[in-house]
Design an enzyme around this catalytic site. Structure first.
Site, PDB file in Angstrom:
ATOM      1  N   ASP A 346     -39.086   8.085   1.014  1.00  0.00           N
ATOM      2  CA  ASP A 346     -38.697   7.461   2.286  1.00  0.00           C
ATOM      3  C   ASP A 346     -37.221   7.685   2.598  1.00  0.00           C
ATOM      4  OD1 ASP A 346     -38.776   5.509  -0.045  1.00  0.00           O
ATOM      5  OD2 ASP A 346     -37.430   4.432   1.299  1.00  0.00           O
ATOM      6  N   ASP A 356     -29.519   7.376   4.203  1.00  0.00           N
ATOM      7  CA  ASP A 356     -29.490   6.084   3.502  1.00  0.00           C
ATOM      8  C   ASP A 356     -28.571   6.063   2.287  1.00  0.00           C
ATOM      9  OD1 ASP A 356     -31.196   5.124   5.377  1.00  0.00           O
ATOM     10  OD2 ASP A 356     -32.991   5.354   4.189  1.00  0.00           O
TER      11      ASP A 356
END
Length: 666
Positions: A346, A356
């Site tokens: 992810d 991220d």
């Protein structure tokens, strides 16, 4: 709402993800209920209070219920996004707006305006000339107000976390608000991170700490300055609220249950991840998704790989492009000494950008097995595991794309009776190409870090001859990775000076050997300067001797041989090598301890406490941002007058911080 920056950037561009189906249970954003443009939730409720009792109760209940529904965790079975509503920030304060990204987004006046704002933010007194601009940006990028029709959404995706399928994950604290259009007419989607709960928050609160937000804001721009594909940063602000966490972001630092809340607005041309395809595929297999995987692939091709549209093998080519961009990205990570820390599927981008920034880190001492994530107990995402994990993640992606690739294979090979083997062979060949491409890219980058300034048909050979022996010394004697490569340019200038002193009239290397190995004067001199060049690495005598031997017998010989073979003037050649080294090896990298250094540890200081909070040193923040972006390759010695911490930030990590790790708590 008045903002020059906003008006110049925003056109009619809501998030492009709305081209795909969203949450069927909330087809319209609760913010559609706002009776006037640019209202906040609070203003809406106040307006309701002026209505008749029956209407007031009905509208107030409807609005509150819808908002709460967008913040209540649940499974979204067949949509790629859901509507979200940011929570109101009680006292949003702008910390920084990024002039670097604005250079590519709009008119030339934007970076100048951003810099004026940042100068004013250093002291929030006497800023009436920009007060309206700043206040509007604070409302907009906190999520307190929205231009009409730009209603925030959060992405739905799944993922393999530490090797196990985790089912639905999604944007648990991120909301995409609108798109910005660049000068070249491409779009960036803008997300607010830390703006509150979404339906994907699970047990989280949707907030972000100021400490982790500062890290993400700066490192994204730092990576861009290093030439590494990444998300970008636009604004950083504090929310005026406190965030409850079990401990601080750095293991071993003082526990602190409450931290200042913050929101980063970050940009990417796509927020689609490997996990987006995985979630679509698994829902499709369960009978919930229909053609979800194909729809998502077509969407990605349309917006990110438009040159593939019309191709009869577009899905196979899409997979190839993702494999290639992933290999290239991880090679760049490895070359600069970057460790992502959480390479779950992810967190892997389908356009090959770094996503991220949680527990990331840059190497201090060269340790190939270094683990930067305190939660990574098995070392799955250790520095040297990243290339292998990249391949593992691509295998997961290949598995979920397999069916649509197989369908197009049948169409292009109608007479092939053994379609299964044909498709499997194609996918396997693409995955097999990952290792070859990664090695080629990594070896090329590492050779350039050693000053190789000409194209080579066999970087692997040069790597084994020139780079690998150097890395062995770095690891054996625990030398600092970034500093060791940066000092190579100094050794080139030292060699040039030595040759000038010994043979000032030398233009080209003579046919006779320029014997470094038996040149006692040069060897003695090398041993002496090693103390000065590598003092920060605390090299013992054996390490100094190993390094001296390497320079005499490998590094210098290689470059002198190249000058001789190319019939280039030795001084001209060494100048080119010097330039290559300084443009390739950064002076500054974002070491973990720098994140701590720019905070004041909660010490109140009325002179610099300009954010309404007492822990971020705004002067150090601005200094660090400039050094890690604009001046990332600039020699620290030339920056000392303007940036008092330049030499310290370019130096090795303090001993106390060498083994610090980041946690996933932020």
């Amino acid at each position: 709402m008045t903002s020059k920056i906003f008006e110049l950037l925003i056109k009619d561009h809501p998030p492009i993800i709305k081209d795909l189906p969203g949450d069927k249970l909330v087809p319209i954003s609760p913010l559609h209920l706002l009776s006037t443009q640019n209202e906040t939730n609070t203003q809406f409720i106040n307006n309701i209070n002026t209505q008749t009792n029956s209407t007031k109760e009905e509208n107030l209940s409807k609005f509150k219920n819808l908002v709460e529904f967008t913040r209540t965790s649940r499974i979204l079975t067949d949509g790629f996004w859901s509507h979200s509503v940011p929570e109101i920030s009680s006292d949003p304060k702008l910390v920084h707006i990024n002039p670097l990204i604005l250079e590519s987004l709009g008119p030339k006046l934007l970076p100048d305006l951003a810099q004026q704002i940042n100068n004013k933010l250093k002291s929030r007194h006497n800023n009436k000339d920009l007060e309206s601009e700043i206040n509007t940006l604070e409302k907009l990028f906190s999520g307190n107000v929205f231009p009409r029709e730009y209603f925030p959404i959060s992405y739905n995706y799944g993922g393999h976390q530490f090797g196990s399928w985790a089912n639905q994950l999604g944007d648990g604290r991120a909301m995409t608000i609108f798109s910005l259009v660049t000068n070249s007419n491409s779009a960036f989607e803008v997300q607010l991170k830390g703006s509150g709960r979404t339906i994907f928050s699970r047990f989280g609160d949707g907030y972000a700490l100021l400490s982790s937000s500062v890290r993400e804001y700066i490192v994204a721009e730092h990576m861009a300055a290093l030439g590494i594909p990444t998300t970008r940063s636009l604004t950083l602000l504090t929310t005026g609220g406190n965030v409850l966490r079990e401990n601080e972001i750095f293991q071993g630092s003082k526990n602190q249950n409450l931290g200042n809340g913050a929101i980063v607005s970050r940009l990417a041309s796509s927020w689609i991840r490997f996990g987006s395809f995985e979630y679509a595929y698994y829902n499709q297999k369960q009978g919930n998704g229909g053609e979800l995987t194909r729809n998502l692939a077509d969407f990605v091709i349309k917006h990110q790989y438009p040159h593939l549209e019309g191709s009869k093998t577009k899905y196979l080519e899409l997979f190839t492009q993702i494999v290639d961009s992933t290999a290239s990205l991880i090679a760049k990570w490895m070359a600069v000494g970057f460790c992502h820390g959480v390479m779950n599927t992810d967190n892997m981008s389908i356009i090959g950008i770094t996503l991220d920034y949680g527990p990331f880190g840059f190497l201090n001492k060269y340790d190939t097995g270094w683990i930067c994530n305190e939660s990574d107990h098995s070392g799955r995402y250790a520095y040297n595991e990243q290339p292998k994990v990249g391949l593992w993640n691509l295998m997961r992606l290949g598995g979920v794309l397999y069916d649509i690739i197989a369908d197009e294979y049948k169409n292009t090979h109608p007479n092939n009776e053994n379609n299964e083997n044909g498709v499997g062979k194609q996918v396997a060949e693409i995955l097999n190409g990952y290792g070859k491409l990664y090695n080629k890219q990594y070896h090329c980058l590492m050779c350039k870090k050693m000053g190789v300034c000409e194209e080579s048909n066999d970087y692997t050979k040069v790597y084994e001859e020139l780079v690998y022996p150097f890395l062995e010394i770095l690891e054996k004697y625990k030398m600092d990775y970034t500093i060791s490569f940066r000092m190579l340019s100094k050794t080139i200038m030292i060699l040039k000076k030595h040759i000038e002193e010994q043979k000032p009239n030398l233009d080209k290397i003579p046919n006779t050997e320029f014997d470094l190995e038996t040149n006692k004067e040069l060897n003695s001199w090398l041993s002496t300067i090693m103390d000065n060049i590598m003092t920060d690495s605390n090299l013992n005598h054996l390490g100094q001797q190993a390094l001296s031997n390497y320079f005499s017998n490998v590094f210098y010989k290689y470059h002198i041989s190249k000058a001789k073979n190319n019939q280039v003037g030795i001084f001209e050649y060494l100048d080119t090598v010097y330039s290559t080294l300084n443009k390739t090896n950064p002076q500054f990298v974002f070491r973990n301890w720098l994140s701590i250094d720019i905070f004041k540890g909660g010490e109140a200081d009325t002179d610099t406490n300009i954010l309404g909070h007492d822990d971020l040193d705004i002067d150090k923040f601005n200094e660090l941002f400039s050094l890690l972006t604009t001046h990332v390759y600039t020699d620290a010695e030339t920056l000392k007058e303007e940036y008092p911490n330049a030499s310290r930030y370019a130096g090795p990590a303090p001993e106390w911080s060498i083994n610090t790790k980041c946690s996933c708590t932020s």
